[in-house]
Design a protein around this motif. Structure first.
Motif, PDB file in Angstrom:
ATOM      1  N   ASN A  68      28.519  23.500 -44.739  1.00  0.00           N
ATOM      2  CA  ASN A  68      28.771  24.713 -43.661  1.00  0.00           C
ATOM      3  C   ASN A  68      28.109  25.458 -43.500  1.00  0.00           C
ATOM      4  O   ASN A  68      27.324  26.873 -42.720  1.00  0.00           O
ATOM      5  N   SER A  69      27.001  25.251 -44.826  1.00  0.00           N
ATOM      6  CA  SER A  69      25.870  26.327 -44.767  1.00  0.00           C
ATOM      7  C   SER A  69      24.502  26.059 -43.162  1.00  0.00           C
ATOM      8  O   SER A  69      25.020  25.265 -43.186  1.00  0.00           O
ATOM      9  N   ARG A  70      23.936  27.378 -43.706  1.00  0.00           N
ATOM     10  CA  ARG A  70      23.119  27.170 -42.823  1.00  0.00           C
ATOM     11  C   ARG A  70      21.799  25.965 -42.912  1.00  0.00           C
ATOM     12  O   ARG A  70      22.233  25.452 -44.392  1.00  0.00           O
ATOM     13  N   PRO A  71      21.521  24.670 -41.961  1.00  0.00           N
ATOM     14  CA  PRO A  71      20.108  24.148 -42.557  1.00  0.00           C
ATOM     15  C   PRO A  71      19.374  24.082 -43.933  1.00  0.00           C
ATOM     16  O   PRO A  71      19.228  25.386 -43.635  1.00  0.00           O
ATOM     17  N   GLN A  72      19.041  22.969 -44.525  1.00  0.00           N
ATOM     18  CA  GLN A  72      18.186  23.742 -45.565  1.00  0.00           C
ATOM     19  C   GLN A  72      16.995  22.532 -45.304  1.00  0.00           C
ATOM     20  O   GLN A  72      16.942  21.627 -44.499  1.00  0.00           O
ATOM     21  N   ARG A  73      16.279  23.175 -46.289  1.00  0.00           N
ATOM     22  CA  ARG A  73      14.652  22.309 -45.715  1.00  0.00           C
ATOM     23  C   ARG A  73      14.489  21.886 -46.902  1.00  0.00           C
ATOM     24  O   ARG A  73      14.610  22.371 -48.072  1.00  0.00           O
ATOM     25  N   VAL A  74      14.320  20.108 -47.464  1.00  0.00           N
ATOM     26  CA  VAL A  74      13.938  19.592 -47.961  1.00  0.00           C
ATOM     27  C   VAL A  74      12.719  19.083 -48.288  1.00  0.00           C
ATOM     28  O   VAL A  74      11.943  17.669 -47.273  1.00  0.00           O
ATOM     29  N   GLY A  75      11.995  18.497 -49.413  1.00  0.00           N
ATOM     30  CA  GLY A  75      10.726  18.219 -49.641  1.00  0.00           C
ATOM     31  C   GLY A  75      11.090  16.531 -49.844  1.00  0.00           C
ATOM     32  O   GLY A  75      12.005  16.639 -51.069  1.00  0.00           O
ATOM     33  N   ILE A  76      10.342  15.986 -49.613  1.00  0.00           N
ATOM     34  CA  ILE A  76      10.611  14.434 -50.686  1.00  0.00           C
ATOM     35  C   ILE A  76       9.109  13.974 -50.818  1.00  0.00           C
ATOM     36  O   ILE A  76       8.157  13.777 -50.153  1.00  0.00           O
ATOM     37  N   VAL A  77       9.197  13.539 -51.983  1.00  0.00           N
ATOM     38  CA  VAL A  77       7.504  12.893 -52.593  1.00  0.00           C
ATOM     39  C   VAL A  77       8.110  11.338 -52.422  1.00  0.00           C
ATOM     40  O   VAL A  77       8.491  11.077 -53.865  1.00  0.00           O
TER      41      VAL A  77
ATOM     42  N   ALA B  73       6.037   7.460 -53.401  1.00  0.00           N
ATOM     43  CA  ALA B  73       5.135   6.617 -53.673  1.00  0.00           C
ATOM     44  C   ALA B  73       4.653   5.723 -52.365  1.00  0.00           C
ATOM     45  O   ALA B  73       5.830   5.415 -52.033  1.00  0.00           O
ATOM     46  N   GLY B  74       3.249   5.933 -52.590  1.00  0.00           N
ATOM     47  CA  GLY B  74       2.326   5.348 -51.501  1.00  0.00           C
ATOM     48  C   GLY B  74       2.099   4.024 -51.503  1.00  0.00           C
ATOM     49  O   GLY B  74       2.151   2.970 -50.240  1.00  0.00           O
ATOM     50  N   ASN B  75       2.494   3.399 -52.689  1.00  0.00           N
ATOM     51  CA  ASN B  75       2.591   1.955 -52.680  1.00  0.00           C
ATOM     52  C   ASN B  75       3.844   0.814 -52.653  1.00  0.00           C
ATOM     53  O   ASN B  75       2.931   0.266 -53.442  1.00  0.00           O
ATOM     54  N   ILE B  76       4.506   1.121 -52.288  1.00  0.00           N
ATOM     55  CA  ILE B  76       6.144   0.370 -52.148  1.00  0.00           C
ATOM     56  C   ILE B  76       6.167   0.453 -51.071  1.00  0.00           C
ATOM     57  O   ILE B  76       6.435   1.322 -50.534  1.00  0.00           O
ATOM     58  N   PRO B  77       6.376  -1.381 -50.230  1.00  0.00           N
ATOM     59  CA  PRO B  77       6.320  -1.379 -48.856  1.00  0.00           C
ATOM     60  C   PRO B  77       7.948  -0.592 -48.185  1.00  0.00           C
ATOM     61  O   PRO B  77       8.783  -0.618 -49.322  1.00  0.00           O
ATOM     62  N   MET B  78       8.332   0.115 -47.163  1.00  0.00           N
ATOM     63  CA  MET B  78       9.156   1.062 -47.109  1.00  0.00           C
ATOM     64  C   MET B  78       9.266   2.381 -47.236  1.00  0.00           C
ATOM     65  O   MET B  78      10.547   2.697 -47.393  1.00  0.00           O
ATOM     66  N   VAL B  79       8.258   2.169 -48.182  1.00  0.00           N
ATOM     67  CA  VAL B  79       8.545   3.867 -48.864  1.00  0.00           C
ATOM     68  C   VAL B  79       7.139   4.878 -48.150  1.00  0.00           C
ATOM     69  O   VAL B  79       8.327   5.691 -47.430  1.00  0.00           O
TER      70      VAL B  79
END
Length: 90
Positions: free
Chosen positions: A73-82, A84-90
């Protein structure tokens, strides 16, 4: 956002991943062209398995039933996601 809405969004993502949308098709092709490890057949297999085994309403409801979910119910939050770039669909 209530849990039902979250599940609905993830379900839509799964449907999109199984669709014949030209942009999605091009993104999968581009992944194969830019990274030799992303063999088209494996990208397709990963896409299909993620969509069918994780992003269905039944699977999401079953998975989420093990956790206490709060309504946001609070204000929207920004979330960072790190990821791996070497796995398909990541």
């Amino acid at each position: 956002m209530i849990l039902r809405d979250r599940i609905g969004l993830l379900k839509r993502l799964g449907s999109y991943m199984l669709s014949d949308d030209i942009r999605w098709h091009e993104a999968r092709q581009k992944a194969s062209l830019h990274n030799g490890w992303f063999i088209p057949e494996f990208v397709e297999l990963a896409t299909e398995n993620i969509a069918k085994r994780f992003l269905t309403a039944d699977e999401l409801i079953n998975w989420s039933s093990h956790y206490k979910m709060q309504t946001l119910n609070s204000r929207p939050q920004r979330v960072g996601i790190v990821m791996a770039g070497n796995i398909p669909m990541v």
